[in-house]
Every structure is written in structure tokens, then in C-alpha cells.
Scaffold this active site. Structure first.
Site, PDB file in Angstrom:
ATOM      1  N   PHE A 121     -38.917 -39.873  99.494  1.00  0.00           N
ATOM      2  CA  PHE A 121     -39.818 -38.815  99.939  1.00  0.00           C
ATOM      3  C   PHE A 121     -41.220 -39.410 100.085  1.00  0.00           C
ATOM      4  O   PHE A 121     -41.583 -40.338  99.378  1.00  0.00           O
ATOM      5  CB  PHE A 121     -39.795 -37.677  98.899  1.00  0.00           C
ATOM      6  N   ASP A 144     -40.931 -43.082  89.681  1.00  0.00           N
ATOM      7  CA  ASP A 144     -40.887 -41.801  90.375  1.00  0.00           C
ATOM      8  C   ASP A 144     -39.557 -41.178  89.945  1.00  0.00           C
ATOM      9  O   ASP A 144     -38.497 -41.495  90.480  1.00  0.00           O
ATOM     10  CB  ASP A 144     -40.951 -41.980  91.893  1.00  0.00           C
ATOM     11  N   HIS A 181     -36.212 -37.150  90.914  1.00  0.00           N
ATOM     12  CA  HIS A 181     -34.821 -36.740  91.165  1.00  0.00           C
ATOM     13  C   HIS A 181     -33.998 -36.802  89.868  1.00  0.00           C
ATOM     14  O   HIS A 181     -32.783 -36.691  89.944  1.00  0.00           O
ATOM     15  CB  HIS A 181     -34.124 -37.698  92.145  1.00  0.00           C
ATOM     16  N   GLN A 228     -40.460 -28.524  91.459  1.00  0.00           N
ATOM     17  CA  GLN A 228     -40.500 -27.746  92.696  1.00  0.00           C
ATOM     18  C   GLN A 228     -39.189 -26.963  92.822  1.00  0.00           C
ATOM     19  O   GLN A 228     -38.223 -27.245  92.114  1.00  0.00           O
ATOM     20  CB  GLN A 228     -40.719 -28.760  93.849  1.00  0.00           C
ATOM     21  N   LYS A 282     -35.637 -28.515  92.970  1.00  0.00           N
ATOM     22  CA  LYS A 282     -35.299 -29.529  91.974  1.00  0.00           C
ATOM     23  C   LYS A 282     -34.403 -28.917  90.885  1.00  0.00           C
ATOM     24  O   LYS A 282     -34.363 -27.696  90.718  1.00  0.00           O
ATOM     25  CB  LYS A 282     -36.575 -30.115  91.372  1.00  0.00           C
ATOM     26  N   ARG A 321     -61.723 -33.866  80.817  1.00  0.00           N
ATOM     27  CA  ARG A 321     -62.059 -33.641  79.396  1.00  0.00           C
ATOM     28  C   ARG A 321     -61.298 -34.647  78.543  1.00  0.00           C
ATOM     29  O   ARG A 321     -60.250 -35.138  78.949  1.00  0.00           O
ATOM     30  CB  ARG A 321     -61.630 -32.248  78.964  1.00  0.00           C
ATOM     31  N   TYR A 373     -67.360 -28.398  77.728  1.00  0.00           N
ATOM     32  CA  TYR A 373     -68.061 -28.781  78.962  1.00  0.00           C
ATOM     33  C   TYR A 373     -68.573 -30.222  78.904  1.00  0.00           C
ATOM     34  O   TYR A 373     -69.676 -30.524  79.333  1.00  0.00           O
ATOM     35  CB  TYR A 373     -69.186 -27.779  79.269  1.00  0.00           C
ATOM     36  N   ARG A 414     -53.564 -28.063  85.890  1.00  0.00           N
ATOM     37  CA  ARG A 414     -52.815 -27.503  84.758  1.00  0.00           C
ATOM     38  C   ARG A 414     -51.720 -26.548  85.220  1.00  0.00           C
ATOM     39  O   ARG A 414     -51.865 -25.870  86.222  1.00  0.00           O
ATOM     40  CB  ARG A 414     -53.768 -26.739  83.824  1.00  0.00           C
TER      41      ARG A 414
HETATM   42  C1  LIG Z   1     -39.886 -33.878  95.092  1.00  0.00           C
HETATM   43  C2  LIG Z   1     -40.294 -35.295  95.061  1.00  0.00           C
HETATM   44  C3  LIG Z   1     -41.620 -35.682  94.803  1.00  0.00           C
HETATM   45  C4  LIG Z   1     -42.767 -34.719  94.736  1.00  0.00           C
HETATM   46  O1  LIG Z   1     -42.643 -33.620  93.952  1.00  0.00           O
HETATM   47  P1  LIG Z   1     -43.422 -32.267  94.306  1.00  0.00           P
HETATM   48  O2  LIG Z   1     -43.343 -31.508  93.018  1.00  0.00           O
HETATM   49  O3  LIG Z   1     -42.689 -31.597  95.414  1.00  0.00           O
HETATM   50  O4  LIG Z   1     -44.826 -32.605  94.655  1.00  0.00           O
HETATM   51  C5  LIG Z   1     -41.887 -37.027  94.689  1.00  0.00           C
HETATM   52  N1  LIG Z   1     -40.939 -37.963  94.864  1.00  0.00           N
HETATM   53  C6  LIG Z   1     -39.674 -37.639  95.143  1.00  0.00           C
HETATM   54  C7  LIG Z   1     -38.672 -38.728  95.306  1.00  0.00           C
HETATM   55  C8  LIG Z   1     -39.318 -36.288  95.284  1.00  0.00           C
HETATM   56  O5  LIG Z   1     -38.056 -35.968  95.610  1.00  0.00           O
END
Ligand SMILES: *Cc1c(COP(=O)(O)O)cnc(C)c1O
Length: 428
Positions: free
Chosen positions: A120, A190, A193, A216, A219, A248, A255, A265
Site C-alpha cells: 500500500f 509496517d 496487515h 481502519q 482491517k 508534550r 502547555y 490521539r
Molecule cells: C492499511 C495499511 C496502511 C495504512 O493504514 P491506515 O490506517 O489506513 O492509514 C499502511 N500499510 C499497509 C500495508 C496497509 O495495508
């Protein structure tokens, strides 16, 4: 599977004419192998748990970052086998925050970060947005970074390796960590998945300096949107937390902002959903693994189909996608014809792939026009061969899996006849 689904299957199943792989393909006017009135599992899954947690949050009065998010962070770190979890607004932001903490900055001689070419966009865009240069490296039959190609891509500007655990199949972390040690590089994952995926018993995110997760909506663990960083390193976790929370630092006045941060957040509504969804995840993952084994058995012998290569060191697999390749010459029809034919037989197989290696996306052609690329595996996956089933189909019954296998067998049986379904012009 819901009671409704089970009842519908029984009801229609009894009345449905028996159709088999030798019947005329549905795409050419024959009977569909699976009655379309029998529903497939849907995503997202929710119920009383989610409703109660959300109502309590609504009425409790504290809607922003609080006890629920903190509890989720504690539980998710534990679930992945890491010491710390820092939540944030999306998986993309989680990657950007990790790049900032890594020290990727705008300026001359940008830091290079090795990423897979088949992924992605966010894996690479996070590097570029923080000022670094993503270096695209090919994947192998695991659909994850090819360690041999990684070695070739290392130079004096290389700062980190950022593997993707594609579809939840963990990249070869033994080799990638070894290469990183030899060249004094950082590894970050990353892990967007790979909720629950494990390499030799250890969860993703905890296999390197840190891993980014996405929550997301499509997922396996979701709060509509959301993200997290999992790490064993307290200093790294604190630095990430600072960026997510306006720069922070721990125990400093509200602050007072020593770092250049943002506000990413999560809310308590998301925390409520994630706590409920996390309770469902272990059983869902077990179901996906069980169903994936059925599909592996049923599909592995079919000529022209190649399953994503597994590895015994992947001791738990999230199966975010069930991936396989179609070889047009050996299978008998193209990927597009295969998909259209499967859909006609009643299989909701996705038509959505990563259509190009990331370096061919318009933005990277613009940003890095000079980069030469030799990523034949990624190009083949993107342009011709990659196909996958979404993870929620793997939440079905073993009968659903048999339907999938029979549908693929039927399409294979008629493949030459179906070749004409590919009305799309070929790539020039
Ligand atoms: C979904 C995904 C992302 C990004 O996640 P979001 O929460 O949609 O920003 C990054 N890398 C891979 C491989 C993904 O499948």
C-alpha cells in the site's frame, strides 16, 4: 457464522439444484455454483460488546483519550508480545511518527529507507512525507521483501529497512535483522496487515525497533480508523507518544512542548470499539487459520495457481488476505477473466489490487523519476498475477471454503472458454 446465515444455507441449500464443476460456467449463462441468496460473512463484525462499551463511553462523559484507550494499549502490547503500545489516529500516521523518531528529516542527502515495491502507498509515502527517500526493493514468493535484493540496495545513505508482513505472512525477520546488524541499520515493521501474526512465537511489532498497526475499517481489528505503534523500547515509545500528543513529554506541564509533535490521539469511542474488537480477535484468527488450511489443501494442486509461500517460522498468521497468483498461460485464462467468472459463480472475490508497484504511482514518478527499478516479481504481481480473498470470507464455515474450492475448480475446468471475459485491453 450467524444463525440467520446457517438457516439460509440450509433452506436454499436443500432446494438448490445440484450444480458442479462440469456445468456450464455462470458467466456464460450456466447455473451459479453457489446460490447467491446464501450470504457470505460480512465485515465489520459487532454486537452487544461494542454497543455496551460505546454507550458507557457516551454516558460516562469522557470522550477523548482516557482509561479505555490506555487499557487497550496495555492489552494490545501484551497481545503482540511487546512491552509498549502507543495508539494514534491511523496506520499511516503510525508509520510517519516512527520515521520522525528514526530521525528522517527534510534536507539534502535524504535518509534512505528500504521498502517493498508491492505494498500500500503508505509504507513509502510515510518515508517521503517525513523527508526521507523510499528505496523500492522487490519481493519474493512470500510477497514480502526479498532479503537478497535488500542487501543489494544498501548504500551509505541507507538508514532503515521497513518490511511489510504482507497479508499477515511475516517477512523473514531473521535475515532482515541479521542484514541490519551487519550494516548498522534500524529495522521497523509496517505491521498494518498483521494483528496477532507471530514469527517463532513472537508477535509482529516486537520483532524490531517498532511496528505500525492500522485499525481502519477493513482491517482485522478495527475502530473505523485508528493506528498504533508497538515496541519493546521505552525510549522509542515515549518519543512516539510525544509526537502523537502535541510534542508534550512525560510529567511535563500541559502547555510545555519540547518536541515538534502533532495531535494524533485516539478517542475513547475508538478505545471502546477496540477493546471489544480485541476480545473477538483470537477466536477470529483461529477460524481464519483453520479455513486457510482448508483452502491451502483444496487449491494447492490446481495448475496455474500458486499460493503465497508460507514458512514454518510464521507461528500465527492473521490472514488479512488469502493470497495467490494466477499464471495466465498455465491456468488457461487471465486474472480478470478468472475474477469475473468466480464472481458469476457467487464468490465475492475482490477486483481491487495494488495495480502498480508503488514506484509507478504518479506521485513517486514525480518525486523519484530517476530511480531505476528492477522489481519483476512486484510488477508481475501488480500487472498480471496477484489475486486475493478478503479476511472476512475466512470467517465462514468449512462448507463455505468447499464452495470457494469448487468455484475455483469450475473456473479452472472451463478456463479456455472463459478467456473472452477479459475484454479489457492488455497493458501496452
Ligand atoms: C492499511 C495499511 C496502511 C495504512 O493504514 P491506515 O490506517 O489506513 O492509514 C499502511 N500499510 C499497509 C500495508 C496497509 O495495508
Amino acid at each position: 457464522m450467524s444463525l440467520r446465515q446457517r438457516t439460509l444455507r440450509k433452506f436454499y441449500g436443500l432446494r438448490a439444484p445440484q450444480t458442479g464443476v462440469h456445468d456450464e460456467p455462470a458467466a456464460l449463462g450456466g447455473p451459479a455454483l453457489r446460490d447467491k441468496r446464501i450470504p457470505w460473512p460480512k465485515w465489520p463484525v459487532h454486537g452487544t460488546k461494542e454497543r455496551i462499551e460505546l454507550m458507557r463511553t457516551l454516558e460516562g462523559g469522557n470522550w477523548w483519550y482516557g482509561a479505555r484507550v490506555a487499557k487497550f494499549e496495555e492489552r494490545y502490547a501484551e497481545f503482540q508480545g511487546g512491552k509498549y503500545c502507543v495508539t494514534c489516529s491511523t496506520g499511516t500516521i503510525a508509520l510517519e511518527v516512527m520515521m520522525q523518531v528514526l530521525g528522517v528529516r527534510h534536507g539534502p542527502n535524504p535518509a534512505e529507507v528500504i521498502v517493498p515495491a508491492f505494498t500500500f502507498i503508505a509504507t513509502a509515502s510515510a518515508v517521503a512525507r517525513m523527508g526521507g527517500k523510499p528505496v523500492f526493493v522487490d519481493v519474493d514468493d512470500s510477497w514480502c521483501l526479498d532479503p537478497e535484493r535488500v542487501k543489494e540496495a544498501i548504500n551509505e545513505h541507507t538508514k532503515a529497512i521497513l518490511p511489510v508482513h504482507f497479508a499477515g505472512r511475516v517477512a523473514d525477520m531473521d535475515q532482515l535483522n541479521q542484514i541490519a546488524r551487519e550494516h548498522d541499520l534500524t529495522v521497523m515493521e509496517d505491521a498494518c496487515h498483521s494483528w496477532g501474526s507471530q514469527w517463532k512465537g513472537k508477535g509482529t511489532g516486537a520483532l524490531s525497533t517498532g511496528g505500525a498497526f492500522s485499525f481502519q475499517m477493513f482491517k482485522n481489528l478495527t475502530a473505523a480508523e485508528g493506528g498504533a505503534i508497538v515496541t519493546d523500547d521505552e525510549g522509542f515509545a515515549d518519543a512516539c507518544r510525544s509526537i502523537v500528543n502535541c510534542g508534550r513529554t512525560k510529567d511535563a506541564p500541559w502547555y510545555h512542548h519540547p518536541e515538534l509533535g502533532s495531535n494524533a490521539r485516539l478517542t475513547e469511542m475508538q478505545g471502546a470499539l477496540l477493546l471489544a474488537q480485541l476480545e473477538r480477535l483470537p477466536a477470529q484468527t483461529a477460524r481464519r487459520e483453520e479455513n486457510a488450511r482448508i483452502l491451502d489443501q483444496g487449491l494447492s494442486g490446481i495448475e496455474g495457481l500458486t499460493l503465497q509461500a508460507g514458512d514454518p517460522r510464521v507461528t500465527r498468521h492473521s490472514h488479512h488476505l488469502y493470497c495467490f497468483k494466477i499464471d495466465e498461460a498455465a491456468f488457461g485464462c487471465s486474472r480478470l477473466a478468472f475474477i469475473k467468472a468466480c464472481q458469476a459463480e457467487g464468490l465475492p472475490i475482490s477486483e481491487m489490487y495494488y495495480p502498480e508497484p508503488v514506484y509507478n504511482q504518479p506521485i513517486f514518478k514525480q518525486l523519484q523519476p530517476e530511480q531505476p527499478h528492477a522489481c519483476p516479481v512486484s510488477e508481475d504481481l501488480a500487472w498480471r498475477s496477484a489475486a486475493w480473498l478478503n479476511h472476512w470470507l475466512l470467517l465462514g464455515t468449512s462448507e463455505d471454503m468447499q464452495d470457494i474450492i469448487q468455484i475455483v475448480r469450475k473456473v479452472k475446468h472451463h478456463a479456455p472458454k472463459l478467456a473472452s471475459l477479459d475484454c479489457k485491453a492488455g497493458r501496452e
